[in-house]
Design a protein around this motif. Structure first.
Motif, PDB file in Angstrom:
ATOM      1  N   SER A 107       0.579  -1.217   0.022  1.00 43.69           N
ATOM      2  CA  SER A 107      -0.159   0.160  -0.446  1.00 43.69           C
ATOM      3  C   SER A 107       1.206   1.334   0.148  1.00 43.69           C
ATOM      4  O   SER A 107       0.587   1.978  -0.368  1.00 43.69           O
ATOM      5  N   VAL A 108       1.467   1.367   0.993  1.00 44.55           N
ATOM      6  CA  VAL A 108       3.029   2.720   0.437  1.00 44.55           C
ATOM      7  C   VAL A 108       3.134   3.029   0.144  1.00 44.55           C
ATOM      8  O   VAL A 108       4.018   3.951  -0.992  1.00 44.55           O
ATOM      9  N   ALA A 109       3.731   1.419  -1.005  1.00 45.18           N
ATOM     10  CA  ALA A 109       4.208   2.082  -2.190  1.00 45.18           C
ATOM     11  C   ALA A 109       3.493   2.471  -3.301  1.00 45.18           C
ATOM     12  O   ALA A 109       4.113   3.314  -4.044  1.00 45.18           O
ATOM     13  N   THR A 110       2.556   1.705  -3.612  1.00 52.29           N
ATOM     14  CA  THR A 110       1.589   1.743  -4.317  1.00 52.29           C
ATOM     15  C   THR A 110       1.395   3.453  -4.077  1.00 52.29           C
ATOM     16  O   THR A 110       0.946   4.403  -4.828  1.00 52.29           O
ATOM     17  N   ALA A 138       7.804  -3.612 -18.674  1.00 49.50           N
ATOM     18  CA  ALA A 138       8.463  -5.059 -18.314  1.00 49.50           C
ATOM     19  C   ALA A 138       9.718  -5.122 -17.563  1.00 49.50           C
ATOM     20  O   ALA A 138      10.632  -5.401 -17.607  1.00 49.50           O
ATOM     21  N   LEU A 139       9.921  -3.466 -16.576  1.00 51.37           N
ATOM     22  CA  LEU A 139      11.072  -4.034 -16.311  1.00 51.37           C
ATOM     23  C   LEU A 139      10.654  -5.047 -14.699  1.00 51.37           C
ATOM     24  O   LEU A 139      10.294  -5.203 -14.302  1.00 51.37           O
ATOM     25  N   PRO A 140      12.350  -6.208 -15.400  1.00 55.54           N
ATOM     26  CA  PRO A 140      12.100  -7.125 -14.353  1.00 55.54           C
ATOM     27  C   PRO A 140      12.111  -6.874 -13.042  1.00 55.54           C
ATOM     28  O   PRO A 140      13.178  -5.978 -12.879  1.00 55.54           O
ATOM     29  N   THR A 141      11.661  -7.489 -11.739  1.00 58.49           N
ATOM     30  CA  THR A 141      11.863  -6.983 -10.542  1.00 58.49           C
ATOM     31  C   THR A 141      13.034  -7.279  -9.681  1.00 58.49           C
ATOM     32  O   THR A 141      13.371  -6.507  -9.115  1.00 58.49           O
ATOM     33  N   VAL A 142      13.766  -8.725 -10.250  1.00 63.36           N
ATOM     34  CA  VAL A 142      14.896  -8.938  -9.793  1.00 63.36           C
ATOM     35  C   VAL A 142      16.246  -7.852 -10.339  1.00 63.36           C
ATOM     36  O   VAL A 142      17.063  -8.065  -9.804  1.00 63.36           O
ATOM     37  N   VAL A 143      15.806  -7.288 -11.923  1.00 63.50           N
ATOM     38  CA  VAL A 143      17.241  -6.016 -12.090  1.00 63.50           C
ATOM     39  C   VAL A 143      16.639  -4.629 -11.318  1.00 63.50           C
ATOM     40  O   VAL A 143      17.269  -3.872 -10.305  1.00 63.50           O
ATOM     41  N   ALA A 174      -4.227  -1.769 -10.288  1.00 62.16           N
ATOM     42  CA  ALA A 174      -3.104  -2.548 -11.133  1.00 62.16           C
ATOM     43  C   ALA A 174      -1.708  -2.713 -10.167  1.00 62.16           C
ATOM     44  O   ALA A 174      -1.398  -3.300 -10.623  1.00 62.16           O
ATOM     45  N   SER A 175      -1.534  -1.127 -10.119  1.00 64.36           N
ATOM     46  CA  SER A 175      -0.389  -1.327  -9.886  1.00 64.36           C
ATOM     47  C   SER A 175       0.382  -1.702  -7.906  1.00 64.36           C
ATOM     48  O   SER A 175       1.189  -2.211  -7.686  1.00 64.36           O
ATOM     49  N   PHE A 176      -1.120  -1.984  -7.793  1.00 64.19           N
ATOM     50  CA  PHE A 176      -0.947  -2.404  -6.041  1.00 64.19           C
ATOM     51  C   PHE A 176      -1.122  -3.585  -6.551  1.00 64.19           C
ATOM     52  O   PHE A 176      -0.195  -4.792  -6.039  1.00 64.19           O
ATOM     53  N   GLY A 177      -1.900  -4.929  -7.623  1.00 63.80           N
ATOM     54  CA  GLY A 177      -1.986  -5.832  -7.711  1.00 63.80           C
ATOM     55  C   GLY A 177      -0.231  -6.390  -8.245  1.00 63.80           C
ATOM     56  O   GLY A 177      -0.279  -7.530  -7.942  1.00 63.80           O
ATOM     57  N   ARG A 178       0.333  -5.355  -9.260  1.00 70.16           N
ATOM     58  CA  ARG A 178       1.620  -6.061  -9.912  1.00 70.16           C
ATOM     59  C   ARG A 178       2.719  -5.892  -8.507  1.00 70.16           C
ATOM     60  O   ARG A 178       3.063  -6.811  -8.069  1.00 70.16           O
ATOM     61  N   ILE A 228      11.852  -2.666   0.287  1.00 66.56           N
ATOM     62  CA  ILE A 228      11.187  -3.096  -0.034  1.00 66.56           C
ATOM     63  C   ILE A 228      10.440  -2.530  -0.626  1.00 66.56           C
ATOM     64  O   ILE A 228       9.895  -2.050  -2.184  1.00 66.56           O
ATOM     65  N   ILE A 229       9.943  -0.956   0.209  1.00 63.79           N
ATOM     66  CA  ILE A 229       8.708  -0.242  -0.329  1.00 63.79           C
ATOM     67  C   ILE A 229       9.150   0.485  -0.847  1.00 63.79           C
ATOM     68  O   ILE A 229       9.156   0.817  -2.411  1.00 63.79           O
ATOM     69  N   ILE A 230      10.820   0.922  -1.354  1.00 66.59           N
ATOM     70  CA  ILE A 230      12.013   1.855  -2.757  1.00 66.59           C
ATOM     71  C   ILE A 230      11.381   0.877  -4.149  1.00 66.59           C
ATOM     72  O   ILE A 230      10.882   1.887  -4.924  1.00 66.59           O
ATOM     73  N   GLY A 231      12.124  -0.634  -4.464  1.00 65.24           N
ATOM     74  CA  GLY A 231      11.970  -0.946  -5.331  1.00 65.24           C
ATOM     75  C   GLY A 231      10.724  -1.370  -5.688  1.00 65.24           C
ATOM     76  O   GLY A 231      10.292  -1.259  -6.636  1.00 65.24           O
ATOM     77  N   GLU A 232       9.572  -1.102  -4.937  1.00 65.03           N
ATOM     78  CA  GLU A 232       8.397  -1.428  -5.875  1.00 65.03           C
ATOM     79  C   GLU A 232       7.673  -0.268  -5.846  1.00 65.03           C
ATOM     80  O   GLU A 232       7.429  -0.878  -6.685  1.00 65.03           O
ATOM     81  N   ALA A 233       7.868   0.534  -5.265  1.00 65.48           N
ATOM     82  CA  ALA A 233       7.675   2.071  -5.624  1.00 65.48           C
ATOM     83  C   ALA A 233       8.621   2.253  -7.638  1.00 65.48           C
ATOM     84  O   ALA A 233       7.949   2.564  -8.300  1.00 65.48           O
ATOM     85  N   ILE A 234       9.383   1.386  -7.345  1.00 61.80           N
ATOM     86  CA  ILE A 234      10.105   2.324  -8.367  1.00 61.80           C
ATOM     87  C   ILE A 234       9.503   1.300 -10.081  1.00 61.80           C
ATOM     88  O   ILE A 234       8.867   1.380 -10.610  1.00 61.80           O
ATOM     89  N   LEU A 235       8.824   0.070  -8.981  1.00 59.01           N
ATOM     90  CA  LEU A 235       8.476  -0.671 -10.346  1.00 59.01           C
ATOM     91  C   LEU A 235       6.789  -0.553 -10.383  1.00 59.01           C
ATOM     92  O   LEU A 235       6.566  -0.677 -11.705  1.00 59.01           O
ATOM     93  N   ALA A 236       6.308   0.226  -9.609  1.00 54.11           N
ATOM     94  CA  ALA A 236       5.117   0.552 -10.171  1.00 54.11           C
ATOM     95  C   ALA A 236       4.637   2.186 -10.391  1.00 54.11           C
ATOM     96  O   ALA A 236       3.891   2.118 -10.994  1.00 54.11           O
ATOM     97  N   ILE A 237       5.827   2.925 -10.523  1.00 57.42           N
ATOM     98  CA  ILE A 237       5.498   4.456 -10.491  1.00 57.42           C
ATOM     99  C   ILE A 237       4.886   4.423 -13.148  1.00 57.42           C
ATOM    100  O   ILE A 237       4.757   4.905 -12.894  1.00 57.42           O
TER     101      ILE A 237
END
Lengths: 230, 382
Positions: free
Chosen positions: A34-37, A71-76, A162-166, A103-112
Motif C-alpha cells: 500500500s505504501v509503495a503504491t 516490463a521492468l524485471p523485478t530482480v533487476v 493495477a500497480s497494487f496488484g503488481r 522493499i517499499i522503494i523497490g516496489e514503488a520504482i516498479l509501480a511508477i
C-alpha cells in the motif's frame, strides 16, 4: 503424494483458525504494498499528466520509455536498489537494506511506470471538450486541468489498483531487498518461496490462497473501474 | 480632428490602467467617463453602445483563415452568425470565448484590451460563456454539471444549491439533479448545458448551433429559453445557425460568414411590413411608395427576405413574368470574391449579387440608373 493433501488440510486449518504468524505476514505484505503504491501514485500521476497533456521535446520518447519500463524485471530493480543501499553502496549510510522501507522503494520504482502509463491512456481518453467546457464556465487553467483529471478518475483509480496488484504479487525485489526476516520483512511472496523450499506446504498454500484472492480481487476492481471509464 | 480624438481616447485608457488598483467605485466612474468620450467621438454608436468590440481579427488554423474586420456586441442585443458548414462559425465563437487565441487583431471588453493579458482574460471569461454544439457534460450528475461554474467562482454551497434548483426549473428539468449526465437524451443534455451557462448570469452568452442536433420539441423549448432570458436579463447573445428563419426569429442582427470572411454586419434584404391582401394579389408595403408582391398564407406583420442572388439588375425594364420590378439607382458596388455585391436604392436599400462578368458586360456603374427585378416566388415570407 499425500503431502499435497496434508498441505491443503493444514492450509485450511491455518486460514480457519486465523493463524497469527500467517496474519502477520499478510499484514506486512499489505502495508508494504500500500505504501509503495501510494508513493508510486504521488510520483507517477504528475508524470502521466505531464506526458499526456503537455507538448515538450522528447514527449514521445518519454511515453515510449514509460511503456518499456512496464516490463521492468523485478530482480533487476532488486539488484539496482540493493547496490544503492548495501553497506558499500552510495546510500549505504542510511542502513535501509533488509528493512520494509527498502522493499517499499523497490516496489514503488516498479509501480511508477504502471501508474504513469495507465494515467496517460486514461487522460488521452478524456474528450478534449472537457477542458474547454471548464474554461468556458470560468475555470482557471489549473481548475480546467483538475476537471480533466476528474473526468479520468476511474481510469486513474484503475491505474493505482493495477500497480497494487503488481507489487503485492512480486517476489524478486521483496526477497533481495527485504531478506524475508520474520515479523519484519517477510511478505506473502517471500514466505511462500521459503516455506515451499523448506517443505512446509501448509503455510505456503494458505498464503498462496490469500494472495490469489487479493490479486484476483484487485483485478476485478480494476476491470470494474475501467468499465466505468468508458 | 481624428488624431485629436485618438489621443484623447488613449489618455483615458492610460488613466484606466493607473486606477486599476483603486476601489471599484472609482473604476466605475472611470468607465462612465470613457463611454462618454467614445460617445462624443462616435455619435452613431449612441443607441447601442457596445461592451465588446472586435477589430481586425485574424484566426488561422490548418490552412483555414477567419477574418473579421469589426464586430461589436451591445448589451441586451442578439446576433446570429449564419453561413454554410466550414465557413468559420465555430472558430469565431471559440475565439469570442477565448478558447482559441486570435493570431492578430484585438478583443476589447468594456474598453480594455483583453487578449494577451492573463488577468483580463480570466475576468472576461467570468462574464462570457459558450454552449458548444452537442455540448459536453462532465461525467457526473446533472446537479454537479450545472453547479460547476459557480463552484469554480467560489460560491457557497447553499447558494449553489438554490441557484441550481432554479436553473433546472428554468429549463424545464426540475427533478433531474441526481441523474447521471451521460444518460440524458441529446435534447435534455443541451438543456442542461444551457442551464449550466445561464446560471452564471453572463453578460454575453455564446451558442454554437444550439438546436442543430436536437428534436423539434426540445428545439422549441431551447428557443423559448433563449428569448426569455434575453429579455429578462439584458444579456447579449451571439449564436450560430444554419437556419435563417431561426436567425431572424430570434435576433435583430444577422451576420453572415463565408469561407472565413465576415460580410457586412446587419440584415441583408430583410424587411418588415403588413400583408395587404386584395383578390388574387398579396403585397407587403415597405414604404408608401414601395410594395413587394408575395405569396404567403401569413397575415398581419411579417418579415420579408429577398435573397441577393435572386435580384436581377438591368439597364432597361425587363419584359418577363417577374411581378416585382422597380426603377432604382446603384449606390454601391463591393467586390465579394468572384461576385460583386451591389447596393441599390429603390426607395429602400436592396442588395444584389451579380458576377463580375455581367457587371462589366451590361456596363453598370455606381450612380447609374437601373431596373431591379425579382420573382414573387423568390421572396421569403416569415
Amino acid at each position: 503424494m499425500s503431502f499435497i493433501a496434508d498441505g491443503l488440510r493444514e492450509a485450511v486449518r491455518l486460514i480457519v483458525t486465523l493463524n497469527r504468524d500467517m496474519l502477520g505476514i499478510v499484514a506486512v505484505s499489505v502495508t508494504v504494498s500500500s505504501v509503495a503504491t501510494l508513493l508510486a501514485a504521488l510520483v507517477g500521476l504528475p508524470i502521466g499528466y505531464a506526458v499526456a497533456t503537455h507538448r515538450f521535446p522528447g514527449q514521445r520518447l518519454a511515453a515510449t520509455i514509460l511503456n518499456t519500463l512496464l516490463a521492468l524485471p523485478t530482480v533487476v530493480v532488486g539488484l539496482v536498489v540493493y547496490s544503492m543501499l548495501s553497506r558499500r553502496g552510495p546510500l549505504g549510510f542510511l542502513d535501509l537494506l533488509y528493512t520494509p522501507t527498502a522493499i517499499i522503494i523497490g516496489e514503488a520504482i516498479l509501480a511508477i511506470p504502471i501508474v504513469s502509463a495507465f494515467t496517460i491512456s486514461a487522460l488521452k481518453g478524456v474528450d478534449r471538450r472537457a477542458g474547454e467546457t471548464a474554461l468556458t464556465l470560468g475555470a482557471t487553467p489549473a481548475q480546467a486541468a483538475a476537471a480533466m483529471i476528474l473526468e479520468a478518475r476511474f481510469g486513474i483509480l484503475a491505474a493505482i489498483v493495477a500497480s497494487f496488484g503488481r507489487v503485492i504479487a512480486e517476489v524478486g525485489a521483496a526477497m533481495m531487498l527485504g531478506g524475508n526476516i520474520r515479523g519484519s520483512t517477510r511478505t506473502m511472496t517471500t514466505a511462500i518461496a521459503l516455506e515451499t523450499s523448506k517443505g512446509e506446504f501448509g503455510l505456503a498454500m494458505a498464503l498462496g490462497f490469500i494472495l490469489l484472492t487479493v490479486a484476483f480481487g484487485a483485478n476485478i476492481v480494476f476491470q470494474w473501474l475501467q468499465g466505468f471509464q468508458e | 480632428m481624428k488624431d485629436e480624438g485618438r489621443s484623447k481616447d488613449e489618455e483615458s485608457k492610460d488613466e484606466g490602467q493607473r486606477t486599476k488598483a483603486k476601489s471599484d467605485e472609482e473604476s466605475e466612474e472611470n468607465k462612465g467617463r470613457m463611454s462618454f468620450s467614445s460617445f462624443a467621438l462616435r455619435p452613431s454608436s449612441l443607441p447601442f453602445s457596445p461592451f465588446l468590440l472586435i477589430e481586425d481579427l485574424v484566426q488561422g488554423q490548418d490552412g483555414f483563415r477567419l477574418s473579421v474586420p469589426r464586430f461589436a456586441v451591445a448589451p441586451g442585443r442578439a446576433y446570429a452568425i449564419t453561413g454554410p458548414n466550414g465557413s468559420g462559425k465555430t472558430t469565431f465563437l471559440k475565439t469570442l470565448a477565448l478558447l482559441i487565441r486570435p493570431a492578430a487583431g484585438r478583443l476589447m471588453f468594456e474598453g480594455t484590451v483583453v487578449t494577451g493579458d492573463a488577468e483580463q482574460e480570466q475576468r472576461y471569461r467570468h462574464q462570457v460563456t459558450l454552449v458548444m454544439q452537442d455540448a459536453y457534460l462532465f461525467k457526473r450528475n446533472v446537479f454537479e454539471n450545472v453547479g460547476y461554474g459557480l463552484r469554480v467562482r467560489g460560491v457557497s454551497e447553499d447558494e449553489v444549491r438554490t441557484k441550481v434548483g432554479r436553473a433546472l426549473e428554468a429549463v424545464g428539468l426540475p427533478d433531474f439533479g441526481l441523474r447521471a449526465a451521460h444518460r440524458l437524451s441529446r435534447g435534455e443534455a443541451q438543456r442542461v448545458a444551457l442551464a449550466r451557462a445561464l446560471i452564471l448570469d453572463p453578460r454575453l452568452l455564446l451558442l454554437d448551433e444550439p438546436t442543430a442536433n436536437v428534436d423539434a420539441a426540445n428545439a422549441d423549448i431551447i428557443e423559448q429559453i433563449i428569448s426569455r432570458t434575453m429579455s429578462a436579463h439584458g444579456m447579449a447573445v451571439v449564436f450560430s445557425t444554419h437556419n435563417l428563419d431561426q436567425a431572424y426569429r430570434l435576433t435583430d442582427e444577422v451576420v453572415s460568414l463565408r469561407d472565413g470572411l465576415m460580410l457586412d454586419a446587419g440584415p441583408t434584404n430583410l424587411f418588415t411590413g403588413e400583408v395587404e391582401a386584395t383578390v388574387g394579389l398579396q403585397r407587403v408595403r415597405l414604404t408608401p411608395d414601395v410594395a413587394v408582391q408575395v405569396t404567403t398564407s401569413k397575415t398581419g406583420r411579417v418579415h420579408l427576405l429577398i435573397p441577393p442572388e435572386d435580384v436581377v439588375v438591368s439597364q432597361a425594364p425587363l419584359a418577363s413574368s417577374a411581378r416585382n420590378s422597380f426603377p432604382g439607382r446603384i449606390v454601391r458596388a463591393v467586390a465579394d470574391g468572384e461576385q460583386i455585391r451591389l447596393g441599390l436604392d429603390i426607395g429602400v436599400e436592396l442588395s444584389a449579387l451579380i458576377t463580375r462578368q455581367s457587371f462589366a458586360d451590361i456596363g453598370l456603374m455606381v450612380g447609374g440608373k437601373v431596373y431591379v427585378t425579382f420573382k414573387t416566388s423568390a421572396v421569403r415570407v416569415f
